[in-house]
Design a protein around this motif. Sequence first.
Motif, PDB file in Angstrom:
ATOM      1  N   LYS A 398     -12.957  47.353   2.992  1.00 54.92           N
ATOM      2  CA  LYS A 398     -13.592  46.129   3.475  1.00 54.92           C
ATOM      3  C   LYS A 398     -12.657  45.415   4.433  1.00 54.92           C
ATOM      4  O   LYS A 398     -11.503  45.109   4.107  1.00 54.92           O
ATOM      5  CB  LYS A 398     -13.929  45.217   2.290  1.00 54.92           C
ATOM      6  CG  LYS A 398     -14.319  43.804   2.653  1.00 54.92           C
ATOM      7  CD  LYS A 398     -15.670  43.728   3.327  1.00 54.92           C
ATOM      8  CE  LYS A 398     -16.075  42.280   3.571  1.00 54.92           C
ATOM      9  NZ  LYS A 398     -17.377  42.160   4.224  1.00 54.92           N
ATOM     10  N   SER A 399     -13.154  45.113   5.648  1.00 54.59           N
ATOM     11  CA  SER A 399     -12.344  44.454   6.659  1.00 54.59           C
ATOM     12  C   SER A 399     -12.388  42.945   6.462  1.00 54.59           C
ATOM     13  O   SER A 399     -13.462  42.348   6.351  1.00 54.59           O
ATOM     14  CB  SER A 399     -12.859  44.819   8.049  1.00 54.59           C
ATOM     15  OG  SER A 399     -11.993  44.311   9.037  1.00 54.59           O
ATOM     16  N   ILE A 400     -11.220  42.307   6.339  1.00 55.29           N
ATOM     17  CA  ILE A 400     -11.139  40.853   6.194  1.00 55.29           C
ATOM     18  C   ILE A 400     -10.238  40.307   7.290  1.00 55.29           C
ATOM     19  O   ILE A 400      -9.401  41.028   7.852  1.00 55.29           O
ATOM     20  CB  ILE A 400     -10.623  40.443   4.797  1.00 55.29           C
ATOM     21  CG1 ILE A 400      -9.275  41.103   4.494  1.00 55.29           C
ATOM     22  CG2 ILE A 400     -11.630  40.803   3.718  1.00 55.29           C
ATOM     23  CD1 ILE A 400      -8.689  40.689   3.168  1.00 55.29           C
ATOM     24  N   THR A 405     -13.026  35.906   6.895  1.00 59.14           N
ATOM     25  CA  THR A 405     -13.719  36.455   5.732  1.00 59.14           C
ATOM     26  C   THR A 405     -12.726  36.707   4.597  1.00 59.14           C
ATOM     27  O   THR A 405     -11.518  36.779   4.802  1.00 59.14           O
ATOM     28  CB  THR A 405     -14.406  37.784   6.101  1.00 59.14           C
ATOM     29  OG1 THR A 405     -13.429  38.667   6.646  1.00 59.14           O
ATOM     30  CG2 THR A 405     -15.518  37.565   7.101  1.00 59.14           C
ATOM     31  N   TYR A 406     -13.267  36.832   3.413  1.00 57.44           N
ATOM     32  CA  TYR A 406     -12.426  37.073   2.247  1.00 57.44           C
ATOM     33  C   TYR A 406     -13.058  38.162   1.392  1.00 57.44           C
ATOM     34  O   TYR A 406     -14.237  38.503   1.524  1.00 57.44           O
ATOM     35  CB  TYR A 406     -12.217  35.789   1.435  1.00 57.44           C
ATOM     36  CG  TYR A 406     -13.498  35.156   0.941  1.00 57.44           C
ATOM     37  CD1 TYR A 406     -14.043  35.513  -0.288  1.00 57.44           C
ATOM     38  CD2 TYR A 406     -14.166  34.212   1.716  1.00 57.44           C
ATOM     39  CE1 TYR A 406     -15.214  34.943  -0.745  1.00 57.44           C
ATOM     40  CE2 TYR A 406     -15.338  33.632   1.270  1.00 57.44           C
ATOM     41  CZ  TYR A 406     -15.856  34.003   0.039  1.00 57.44           C
ATOM     42  OH  TYR A 406     -17.023  33.433  -0.399  1.00 57.44           O
ATOM     43  N   PHE A 425      -6.842  44.643   7.003  1.00 56.17           N
ATOM     44  CA  PHE A 425      -6.818  43.581   8.015  1.00 56.17           C
ATOM     45  C   PHE A 425      -5.967  44.057   9.186  1.00 56.17           C
ATOM     46  O   PHE A 425      -5.040  44.875   9.040  1.00 56.17           O
ATOM     47  CB  PHE A 425      -6.280  42.269   7.442  1.00 56.17           C
ATOM     48  CG  PHE A 425      -4.855  42.312   6.974  1.00 56.17           C
ATOM     49  CD1 PHE A 425      -3.828  41.901   7.807  1.00 56.17           C
ATOM     50  CD2 PHE A 425      -4.532  42.748   5.685  1.00 56.17           C
ATOM     51  CE1 PHE A 425      -2.507  41.922   7.379  1.00 56.17           C
ATOM     52  CE2 PHE A 425      -3.213  42.755   5.251  1.00 56.17           C
ATOM     53  CZ  PHE A 425      -2.198  42.365   6.089  1.00 56.17           C
ATOM     54  N   THR A 426      -6.292  43.551  10.350  1.00 62.69           N
ATOM     55  CA  THR A 426      -5.633  43.981  11.599  1.00 62.69           C
ATOM     56  C   THR A 426      -4.934  42.803  12.256  1.00 62.69           C
ATOM     57  O   THR A 426      -5.515  41.709  12.373  1.00 62.69           O
ATOM     58  CB  THR A 426      -6.654  44.602  12.570  1.00 62.69           C
ATOM     59  OG1 THR A 426      -7.253  45.739  11.931  1.00 62.69           O
ATOM     60  CG2 THR A 426      -5.985  45.045  13.854  1.00 62.69           C
ATOM     61  N   ILE A 427      -3.684  43.040  12.712  1.00 62.84           N
ATOM     62  CA  ILE A 427      -2.896  42.024  13.399  1.00 62.84           C
ATOM     63  C   ILE A 427      -2.733  42.475  14.856  1.00 62.84           C
ATOM     64  O   ILE A 427      -2.267  43.584  15.125  1.00 62.84           O
ATOM     65  CB  ILE A 427      -1.518  41.859  12.741  1.00 62.84           C
ATOM     66  CG1 ILE A 427      -1.661  41.498  11.253  1.00 62.84           C
ATOM     67  CG2 ILE A 427      -0.686  40.806  13.469  1.00 62.84           C
ATOM     68  CD1 ILE A 427      -2.338  40.201  10.998  1.00 62.84           C
ATOM     69  N   ASN A 428      -3.114  41.610  15.793  1.00 55.80           N
ATOM     70  CA  ASN A 428      -3.047  41.970  17.217  1.00 55.80           C
ATOM     71  C   ASN A 428      -1.680  41.705  17.832  1.00 55.80           C
ATOM     72  O   ASN A 428      -1.356  42.248  18.896  1.00 55.80           O
ATOM     73  CB  ASN A 428      -4.122  41.213  18.004  1.00 55.80           C
ATOM     74  CG  ASN A 428      -5.517  41.624  17.565  1.00 55.80           C
ATOM     75  OD1 ASN A 428      -5.761  42.815  17.296  1.00 55.80           O
ATOM     76  ND2 ASN A 428      -6.430  40.663  17.505  1.00 55.80           N
ATOM     77  N   SER A 429      -0.904  40.865  17.216  1.00 60.87           N
ATOM     78  CA  SER A 429       0.468  40.593  17.658  1.00 60.87           C
ATOM     79  C   SER A 429       1.243  40.110  16.438  1.00 60.87           C
ATOM     80  O   SER A 429       0.662  39.729  15.417  1.00 60.87           O
ATOM     81  CB  SER A 429       0.477  39.531  18.768  1.00 60.87           C
ATOM     82  OG  SER A 429      -0.058  38.310  18.303  1.00 60.87           O
TER      83      SER A 429
END
Length: 505
Positions: A398-400, A405-406, A425-429
């Motif tokens: 599940k992408s949060i 979103t949680y 979860f994804t961090i762009n920087s």
Amino acid sequence: MKKLLKKLFLCTVVLIAIFSLSQITAFAEYEVSTTTCSMDNNNDYQESDFTMPKDGKVKVNISITDKDSIPGILKVSFRKADDEDRAIVQVFTGITASSPITDAIVDLDAGNYYVSYVLSNASGERTNTAISLTCTIEILPTEVTNISELKVNAINSLDEITDKGYSELQFGDFEKDKSIVIPFTVDRKGGIYISMKPSYEIFNEIKGTIYKDKECTQALGKSFSLYDMDDNKDYLRSLPSSGTYYINFILKNDEIFHEVEETPFQVKLYEINGEDRSITSGKSTLAYQEKTDKKINFKFVVKATSVLAIDLRSADNSKSGSASFRLLDKNKKAITKTSTLHSDLKEDGDGYDMMVKYYTVTAGSYYIQVSASDNLYELVSYGNKYKSNAGLNKAKAKSIRVQGTYGTGLFTTADKTSKVEWYKFTINSRQYVQIMLEFLLDGKFDCEVIDSKGTLLYQLSKGIDNKEGHWILAVENYFDKGTYYIKVHKSGASSSLAYILNLNN
């Protein structure tokens, strides 16, 4: 030798009933103590023993027969055996052949007594005075008052124990009526909560004792007392089964209060259930447990996968309490291990908080087995439906989002330890991220944070001990650009968990 034999046989004491405190249950079979003896100038003092098994009344009859030319006069005294001064508690004087004591009623406290007999005559010289005497002491059965029955209140919450709803009882003339017996009836075994408070009259003490029988020979538990300086006094006593019981109230006053004609006081009773029972979500129930090693099973039906929250509030929150919980299936077979909770001091320091136990379960019937340190407690159970939005494998994580979103997840008692819930979860920087996990736990679980290459970055169980109950834990640090995964699973076969996962910065 003949004089010695004469001395030994002059007074023959026949005890038809010999009581002891350990033989109270046999009281109904032995009611009368009879003493017969001869007395004369050489034998002018005799003494016998008598045991009163309970507070109450005795009927005394004393008669003498003259055996010589000068009539005798007898004095009979009752003394408390355990009193060092052997103070007289009752005395009869001027007893003659023509003036016996007939059906005299005497109030006696429970205990051992000496009954002494002293012979004299009108001339002061006892020569040519001899008598035979008979003294019978009959323990009278306690009579139930004309009050039909004392009301017993049925309540389900500690908040229903209030200062209203008392029944007023009263003693009559102190010299004639200082003992009353009131019946009451309960529907089940458990406890009886007794609240007493004075009315407007002054008295020394009112002592109460619960009995199984109206004759008041089979006491249940310790006595309890109300003093005239008390605002009110509350007591809790055990009842072994449903049925009718009797409270014997005894008025104890000093000599200064003897002129009081009536002494009213107020009493209120609450019945506290001590049996297994069914409970409904959101509805409180009061429970009584005599000892901590005894358990009560509360049946609860769950219609969908839910989190069970069991609130337990001790009647006495002035001290820290404890309670043990265990979840059973519909056949009362244990599902979980026993878990013990302790109440925490309130933030304001005024008493201790309630204890809350959590289980996450599937639909079905369950028993919550409870053993509490406090005899009296209130229990409320809530069933709250709960769902998971987690992915069941890494590929479907599940992408949060941070501040977005949680995740919500759960593991029931029926889930296997192989079940895993995934988030990503994804961090762009490069960014500071706080991973916050709020959870309701029974047992153990683990939460791991890994990077896209599978490298373990954080493991909850290695940094912080698993804590049963309701907790919020956080992992926070700077994360480089990339995708990260959060893996949650339970560590014990019977463990259960419900949680919310948030990302903050």
